[in-house]
Design a protein around this motif. Sequence first.
Motif, PDB file in Angstrom:
ATOM      1  N   PHE A   8      11.992  12.289 -27.091  1.00 23.63           N
ATOM      2  CA  PHE A   8      12.873  11.202 -27.604  1.00 23.63           C
ATOM      3  C   PHE A   8      12.390   9.839 -26.981  1.00 23.63           C
ATOM      4  O   PHE A   8      12.935   8.845 -27.213  1.00 23.63           O
ATOM      5  N   SER A  11       8.633   7.181 -28.355  1.00 22.44           N
ATOM      6  CA  SER A  11       8.453   6.137 -29.348  1.00 22.44           C
ATOM      7  C   SER A  11       8.891   4.951 -28.675  1.00 22.44           C
ATOM      8  O   SER A  11      10.050   4.723 -28.321  1.00 22.44           O
ATOM      9  N   LEU A  14      12.343   3.651 -30.573  1.00 22.72           N
ATOM     10  CA  LEU A  14      13.604   4.386 -30.472  1.00 22.72           C
ATOM     11  C   LEU A  14      14.638   3.730 -29.699  1.00 22.72           C
ATOM     12  O   LEU A  14      14.403   3.609 -28.405  1.00 22.72           O
ATOM     13  N   GLN A  28      22.889   7.548 -38.434  1.00 26.09           N
ATOM     14  CA  GLN A  28      21.790   7.761 -37.734  1.00 26.09           C
ATOM     15  C   GLN A  28      22.004   8.999 -36.804  1.00 26.09           C
ATOM     16  O   GLN A  28      20.943   9.514 -36.641  1.00 26.09           O
ATOM     17  N   PHE A  32      19.820  12.139 -36.899  1.00 20.94           N
ATOM     18  CA  PHE A  32      18.832  12.810 -35.637  1.00 20.94           C
ATOM     19  C   PHE A  32      19.272  14.199 -35.655  1.00 20.94           C
ATOM     20  O   PHE A  32      18.315  14.928 -35.154  1.00 20.94           O
ATOM     21  N   THR A  35      17.706  16.419 -37.915  1.00 20.81           N
ATOM     22  CA  THR A  35      16.127  16.653 -37.585  1.00 20.81           C
ATOM     23  C   THR A  35      15.985  17.645 -36.421  1.00 20.81           C
ATOM     24  O   THR A  35      15.291  18.376 -36.495  1.00 20.81           O
ATOM     25  N   TRP A  49       6.607  16.933 -37.050  1.00 20.35           N
ATOM     26  CA  TRP A  49       7.655  15.789 -37.292  1.00 20.35           C
ATOM     27  C   TRP A  49       7.020  14.510 -36.595  1.00 20.35           C
ATOM     28  O   TRP A  49       7.211  13.618 -37.229  1.00 20.35           O
ATOM     29  N   LEU A  53       6.697  11.087 -38.812  1.00 15.30           N
ATOM     30  CA  LEU A  53       7.588   9.922 -38.317  1.00 15.30           C
ATOM     31  C   LEU A  53       6.732   8.707 -38.129  1.00 15.30           C
ATOM     32  O   LEU A  53       6.687   7.355 -38.555  1.00 15.30           O
ATOM     33  N   TYR A  72      14.789   1.416 -37.210  1.00 13.93           N
ATOM     34  CA  TYR A  72      13.968   2.597 -36.839  1.00 13.93           C
ATOM     35  C   TYR A  72      14.653   3.940 -37.641  1.00 13.93           C
ATOM     36  O   TYR A  72      13.843   4.610 -37.992  1.00 13.93           O
ATOM     37  N   TYR A  73      15.875   3.931 -37.415  1.00 12.98           N
ATOM     38  CA  TYR A  73      16.404   5.176 -38.114  1.00 12.98           C
ATOM     39  C   TYR A  73      16.319   5.454 -39.709  1.00 12.98           C
ATOM     40  O   TYR A  73      16.512   6.302 -40.213  1.00 12.98           O
ATOM     41  N   HIS A  75      13.599   4.657 -40.994  1.00 14.99           N
ATOM     42  CA  HIS A  75      12.283   5.156 -41.183  1.00 14.99           C
ATOM     43  C   HIS A  75      12.220   6.795 -40.554  1.00 14.99           C
ATOM     44  O   HIS A  75      11.613   7.739 -41.296  1.00 14.99           O
ATOM     45  N   TRP A  76      13.206   7.123 -39.578  1.00 15.68           N
ATOM     46  CA  TRP A  76      13.520   8.363 -39.186  1.00 15.68           C
ATOM     47  C   TRP A  76      14.096   8.948 -40.447  1.00 15.68           C
ATOM     48  O   TRP A  76      13.593  10.172 -40.759  1.00 15.68           O
TER      49      TRP A  76
END
Length: 120
Positions: A8, A11, A14, A28, A32, A35, A49, A53, A72-73, A75-76
Amino acid sequence: MSRPDPRFTASPRLPIDAEGPVFAEPWQAQAFALTVQLHAQGAFSWSDWAKVLSEELAAADARGEPDDGMRYYEHWLAALERLVTERGMTGRDALAERKEAWAEAYRHTPHGKPVVLGAG
């Protein structure tokens, strides 16, 4: 708390602090956790993954979206939706229906009350 999982911290976008990922909204954290759980159950490898991402983040860059971590989330979540549909865990229509059901529930929930799917 122990040090953050190195998966984690890979990135640069993140949102993270010394204890791990930081979430601005409950959804979010839920995306997370979902996933991580799907990966743990073998639904996809971590490299699969990371590839999806990364592609979502690259597409955002190509669209000229700022690289400030605020989205970001989003896109997550897009990456997660893509993986589960590509792997046949759900269909795009089912995802669209569920999103609309949540939006409808949200629109009909009084301010300050929890949103409950199918509450009326």
